[in-house]
Design an enzyme around this catalytic site. Sequence first.
Site, short mmCIF file in Angstrom:
data_model
loop_
_atom_site.label_atom_id
_atom_site.label_comp_id
_atom_site.label_asym_id
_atom_site.label_seq_id
_atom_site.Cartn_x
_atom_site.Cartn_y
_atom_site.Cartn_z
N GLN A 1 -19.23 -78.69 60.09
CA GLN A 1 -19.34 -79.51 58.88
C GLN A 1 -20.80 -79.51 58.41
O GLN A 1 -21.70 -79.94 59.12
CB GLN A 1 -18.90 -80.96 59.14
N TYR B 1 -22.75 -89.17 50.79
CA TYR B 1 -23.90 -88.28 51.01
C TYR B 1 -24.18 -87.46 49.74
O TYR B 1 -23.61 -87.75 48.68
CB TYR B 1 -23.67 -87.42 52.25
N ARG C 1 -14.47 -81.71 52.54
CA ARG C 1 -14.03 -83.10 52.79
C ARG C 1 -14.47 -83.98 51.63
O ARG C 1 -15.63 -83.96 51.23
CB ARG C 1 -14.65 -83.61 54.08
N GLY D 1 -10.16 -89.25 64.11
CA GLY D 1 -11.56 -89.45 64.47
C GLY D 1 -11.68 -90.16 65.81
O GLY D 1 -11.79 -89.54 66.88
#
Length: 363
Positions: free
Chosen positions: A98, A177, A224, A316
């Site tokens: 990622q 982000y 994502r 997760g």
Amino acid sequence: MASLFDPITLGAVNAPNRILMAPLTRGRADKGAVPTAIMAEYYAQRADAGLIISEATGISREGLGWPYAPGLWTDEQAAAWKLVTDAVHAKGGRIVAQLWHMGRQVHSAVTGTQPVSSSETRTEGQAHTYEGKQDFEVARALDEGDIARILDDYARATKNALAAGFDGVQVHAANGYLIDQFLRDGANKRTDRYGGSPENRTRLLREVVERVIGEAGAGRTSVRLSPNGDSQGVDDSNPQAVFVPAAKLLNDFGIGFLELREPGPNGTFGKTDVPPLSPQIREAFTGPLVLNSDYFDRAEAQAKIDEGVADAISFGRAFLANPDLVERLRTDAPLNDSNPRTWYSQGPEGYIDYPRLDEAKAA
Ligand SMILES: Cc1cc2nc3c(=O)[nH]c(=O)nc-3n(C[C@H](O)[C@H](O)[C@H](O)COP(=O)(O)O)c2cc1C
């Protein structure tokens, strides 16, 4: 009807099941963002996943402000990652990297430079640093020259990921982000061709994905997104207007899969009353769609596949605490709980010592 335990083709990656490991920052690299030996053990323990999505990994020092998180901008980092991917492959697994630029969610105490973002804004709250938490700083708005450099950083990190043996890369465009700071109008106040209309706000995502595909090919590229509700201070006034076109452009690129993090109103790691957009995104994106957040048992995950909204589910915290999650779901066995105290601590405790079912029985 597909079962969670059926194989699925995720672009160029053939996953033996639909139980994916979601990206999880764990803070076990060194201060130079170089992966350490226990990371190889941790990921290899979870090689039964249909696919492992690695923890968020910095594309540059500017973009990586999380203490002890890994990077992929140097040859040394890539060489250390090779030990991780080799260990996963030796156990028969698959792993993609990622790729992360945190934008304004960093502190100069870690990156050495003023944070950057779509606009001159500041995140509420405090950043993690090596000296504890410190107030976020005002970000500098990126100019077009900076954006060109960041696109080069994505291309280099992708090249390094492939050299490190990853089976592909995931562009982290979620969770507030950098790319999310361009996508959503709560953070993006630009008046140039990267701001304003949804088409302009998706431009950075499009350019990043184009460069990543240029290195890895569309089948080894995934993305994502976190379309619904606030993520670390980043939100949008009309999520559907920007995220459905974003999904459409990713569809046209033919990426390997799209993962959505969609917390619900009762989420236990972020929650929101803003409804999920996966039904609309399902219409715009015809490739494999992976859904995430708050799946802790087989029935719930299977129900999402049966509904026809998801092709696979990423787990997760359940994967963090259960290296043999696939086997536990298959047998409806109880899950270990994850311990938040050791989520980001250094060292092996709460990292490579979560017991497997067979170990728990033997104990
Ligand atoms: C310890 C921890 C670290 C995380 N790190 C990342 C990350 O690096 N990249 C990312 O996209 N999401 C990250 N997330 C979010 C998870 O991928 C996931 O969306 C979240 O845990 C909700 O899914 P779950 O209910 O299955 O745990 C992190 C979550 C946790 C708990």
